[in-house]
Enzyme design. Structure first.
Site, mmCIF file in Angstrom:
data_model
loop_
_atom_site.group_PDB
_atom_site.id
_atom_site.type_symbol
_atom_site.label_atom_id
_atom_site.label_comp_id
_atom_site.label_asym_id
_atom_site.label_seq_id
_atom_site.Cartn_x
_atom_site.Cartn_y
_atom_site.Cartn_z
ATOM 1 N N ARG A 180 -13.258 -5.452 -6.222
ATOM 2 C CA ARG A 180 -13.811 -6.409 -5.532
ATOM 3 C C ARG A 180 -14.067 -5.743 -3.989
ATOM 4 O O ARG A 180 -13.913 -4.591 -3.896
ATOM 5 C CB ARG A 180 -12.406 -7.345 -5.250
ATOM 6 C CG ARG A 180 -11.221 -6.555 -4.637
ATOM 7 C CD ARG A 180 -9.926 -7.603 -4.417
ATOM 8 N NE ARG A 180 -8.871 -6.914 -3.963
ATOM 9 C CZ ARG A 180 -7.971 -7.688 -3.027
ATOM 10 N NH1 ARG A 180 -8.130 -8.806 -2.855
ATOM 11 N NH2 ARG A 180 -6.940 -6.755 -2.462
ATOM 12 N N GLN A 191 -0.203 -0.087 -5.606
ATOM 13 C CA GLN A 191 -1.544 -0.592 -4.937
ATOM 14 C C GLN A 191 -2.084 0.611 -4.157
ATOM 15 O O GLN A 191 -1.080 1.296 -3.539
ATOM 16 C CB GLN A 191 -0.967 -1.486 -4.053
ATOM 17 C CG GLN A 191 -1.889 -2.243 -3.141
ATOM 18 C CD GLN A 191 -1.414 -3.379 -2.368
ATOM 19 O OE1 GLN A 191 -0.522 -4.094 -2.474
ATOM 20 N NE2 GLN A 191 -2.392 -3.758 -1.248
ATOM 21 N N ASP A 192 -3.248 0.701 -4.116
ATOM 22 C CA ASP A 192 -3.910 1.880 -3.356
ATOM 23 C C ASP A 192 -3.560 3.285 -3.653
ATOM 24 O O ASP A 192 -3.380 4.148 -2.762
ATOM 25 C CB ASP A 192 -3.519 1.811 -1.805
ATOM 26 C CG ASP A 192 -4.295 0.490 -1.334
ATOM 27 O OD1 ASP A 192 -4.783 -0.615 -2.083
ATOM 28 O OD2 ASP A 192 -4.075 0.227 -0.243
ATOM 29 N N ASP A 238 -6.344 -2.751 -6.240
ATOM 30 C CA ASP A 238 -7.441 -1.935 -5.506
ATOM 31 C C ASP A 238 -6.633 -0.151 -5.607
ATOM 32 O O ASP A 238 -6.880 0.562 -4.619
ATOM 33 C CB ASP A 238 -7.325 -2.306 -4.022
ATOM 34 C CG ASP A 238 -7.667 -3.426 -3.705
ATOM 35 O OD1 ASP A 238 -8.162 -4.329 -4.642
ATOM 36 O OD2 ASP A 238 -7.133 -4.055 -2.797
ATOM 37 N N GLN A 261 0.866 -1.224 0.023
ATOM 38 C CA GLN A 261 0.058 -0.127 0.127
ATOM 39 C C GLN A 261 0.912 1.350 -0.054
ATOM 40 O O GLN A 261 1.752 1.584 0.793
ATOM 41 C CB GLN A 261 -0.942 0.035 1.294
ATOM 42 C CG GLN A 261 -1.877 -1.210 1.102
ATOM 43 C CD GLN A 261 -1.612 -2.202 2.145
ATOM 44 O OE1 GLN A 261 -0.240 -2.505 2.053
ATOM 45 N NE2 GLN A 261 -2.399 -2.878 2.696
#
Length: 536
Positions: free
Chosen positions: A442, A352-353, A374, A330
């Site tokens: 998701r 990520q993120d 994500d 993250q």
């Protein structure tokens, strides 16, 4: 300079996002019927807790809400005091534990502000008419309180290996979350109508027309330039110069940021309201950092290169980067928790993120978002319009998920709405061996809500469309929808068969469009110096 002048000619527009929460004004009768707490608690997600916390008396739903909100405010203050107590023991805690506590301290302070504001609004209305705009405002604040609470809990749980979660925090966190949920449910029952506003159009009919306000009003203006030719050489110094708690009638504090790569971590505090930043263009004005969870032991919340909380924030023609890389987990480029905020012609780059839409109401138009796992996540009421989503090449054996929406309560007015956007592979993913799977999203939390509508979806999206988070978690309670998308990845015949997934009709899709009315004067200052009047 040319970019700034061109932008001033383009009459700045403010956008109102409505995410299935645009309602007509309810009229509250002074003789509201009495109801038992057992009856009213049936409308809450946890009736047993509701019965436990509400007073043992007959009242009406409005007074029950006020009781729950006042008790919520009291508990928020107690929780903040508890966090302050633990932070005094910082010498015995790890860095990540201290950071998690500091996140909780900040978020608890926001909750106190939000609850106090909600009570002030409702205490001045009693049972008279509450406008749809005020209803939306309060529901947004009460939804944000739950988001803040969950963010605190996520941080505490993520650092559980370095200190004991049971040291007096997990129980009050859980109980307070249940109390906030009761407050939100009772407000929804009392003030939020069941039917949406009628007559709203779909994106391809009217919502592509930006609401033109002719002039944006500016109270002051400064320039940031690394060569010393402006008022400041760093963005943070310019932000510090902005007035605290500026009234919307005073206009925006405008920061023009000349081209350059600004290696600094920027935070727009909650007191820095109605601040506008204008850069020289994507990949010209760049704010960059490399904080990450794995690479620097930061919390996800604290890893952001650029974080904004102050209401009414606007950014134009800028790039925000987190360069930590896919291997460091993250790593947030932008964390946005600013109500009524707008990003226009901006780029968000990470893995990520990348983009943390933390809470409140947000709008993004003509922006580029790059990431892997994500990479658009959080729990805000957020609309993306005419944007480009570019999944990148993740770590080996990882898959991509464009969204991970985090709604935790069925009464929260939050979700991700993606309108007229384009989903294509970034260059590194497009040139790879094709083994990486990419999904539309998701479910990060139980009531995750995301809709894609009238967007171009390229062939990189797996035919199932969506991916589970953990087994059967949230598959019945989530709300994932698609409407009228095009492109080779838009075919829905092979999509997941979850109870919460739907291909929707135009009548349902209209709930997720940008609103066709302005959200009051508090978003756009109406008096002062006209922005289009040649500031430079």
């Amino acid at each position: 300079m040319e970019n700034l002048q061109a932008f001033s000619v383009f009459k700045v527009s403010i956008f109102v996002l409505v995410f299935s929460i645009c309602f007509a004004s309810p009229s509250l009768a002074a003789d509201a019927p009495p109801v038992s707490k057992e009856a009213i608690c049936k409308f809450t997600p946890d009736p047993s807790f509701c019965n436990y916390v509400l007073p043992n008396q007959t009242s009406n739903v409005y007074e029950f809400w006020r009781y729950a909100a006042q008790k919520s405010l009291s508990q928020s203050r107690k929780f903040l005091n508890l966090v302050d107590k633990y932070l005094k023991l910082h010498s015995t805690l790890s860095k990540t534990a201290v950071l998690a506590l500091q996140d909780c301290q900040f978020l608890a302070g926001l909750n106190i502000d939000f609850l106090a504001s909600s009570l002030e609004t409702l205490n001045t209305t009693k049972y008279q008419t509450l406008s749809s705009l005020k209803t939306d405002d309060v529901q947004t604040l009460l939804s944000a309180i739950l988001t803040n609470q969950q963010t605190c809990l996520d941080g505490i749980q993520a650092t559980a290996s370095s200190w004991s979660v049971k040291r007096g925090l997990s129980v009050p966190l859980s109980n307070d979350t249940s109390l906030y949920s009761v407050s939100l449910a009772l407000f929804t029952k009392a003030w939020v109508p069941k039917t949406n506003k009628k007559g709203r159009k779909l994106l391809d009919e009217t919502d592509q027309q930006i609401i033109d306000t002719n002039d944006v009003l500016v109270r002051d203006k400064v320039t940031v330039s690394q060569d010393g030719s402006g008022n400041f050489t760093t963005i943070n110094d310019a932000v510090e110069a902005a007035p605290d708690n500026s009234a919307p009638s005073k206009g925006y504090f405008l920061i023009y940021i000349k081209a350059g790569v600004y290696e600094e971590y920027v935070t727009i505090d909650k007191k820095k309201k109605y601040l506008m930043m204008i850069g020289d263009g994507i990949n010209q004005t760049v704010v960059t950092g490399n904080r990450s969870v794995k690479g620097g032991n930061w919390t996800t919340f604290r890893s952001a290169t650029f974080a904004v909380v102050g209401q009414g924030f606007v950014a134009v023609n800028m790039t925000f980067r987190n360069t930590a890389g896919a291997e460091n987990g993250q790593a947030v480029a932008v964390r946005n928790g600013a109500d009524l905020s707008t990003f226009y012609r901006c780029s968000f780059e990470g893995y990520q993120d990348t983009l943390y839409t933390h809470n409140q109401r947000q709008f993004y138009r003509e922006c580029d978002i790059y990431g892997t796992v994500d990479f658009i996540f959080g729990n805000a009421a957020v609309v993306f319009q005419n944007c480009n989503m570019y999944p990148r090449l993740p770590m080996r054996k990882q898959f991509n998920a464009i969204t991970a929406q985090g709604r935790t309560d069925p009464n929260q007015n939050t979700g991700i709405s993606i309108h007229n956007c384009t989903i294509r592979a970034a260059d590194d993913l497009a040139s790879s061996d094709g083994s990486t799977k990419t999904y539309l999203g998701r479910p990060w939390k139980a009531y995750s809500r995301t809709v894609y509508m009238q967007s171009f979806v390229d062939s990189l999206i797996d035919e199932e469309g969506w991916h589970e988070w953990d087994g059967n978690f949230a598959l019945k309670t989530l709300d994932y929808e698609e409407y009228d998308n095009t492109g080779p990845g838009s075919q829905t015949t092979g999509r997941v068969s979850w109870d919460g997934y739907h291909v929707i009709k135009a009548s349902d899709a209209s709930n997720f469009t940008v609103s066709n009315f302005l959200l009051g004067d508090d978003w756009l200052p109406q008096t002062g110096v006209p922005f289009s009047g040649g500031l430079y």
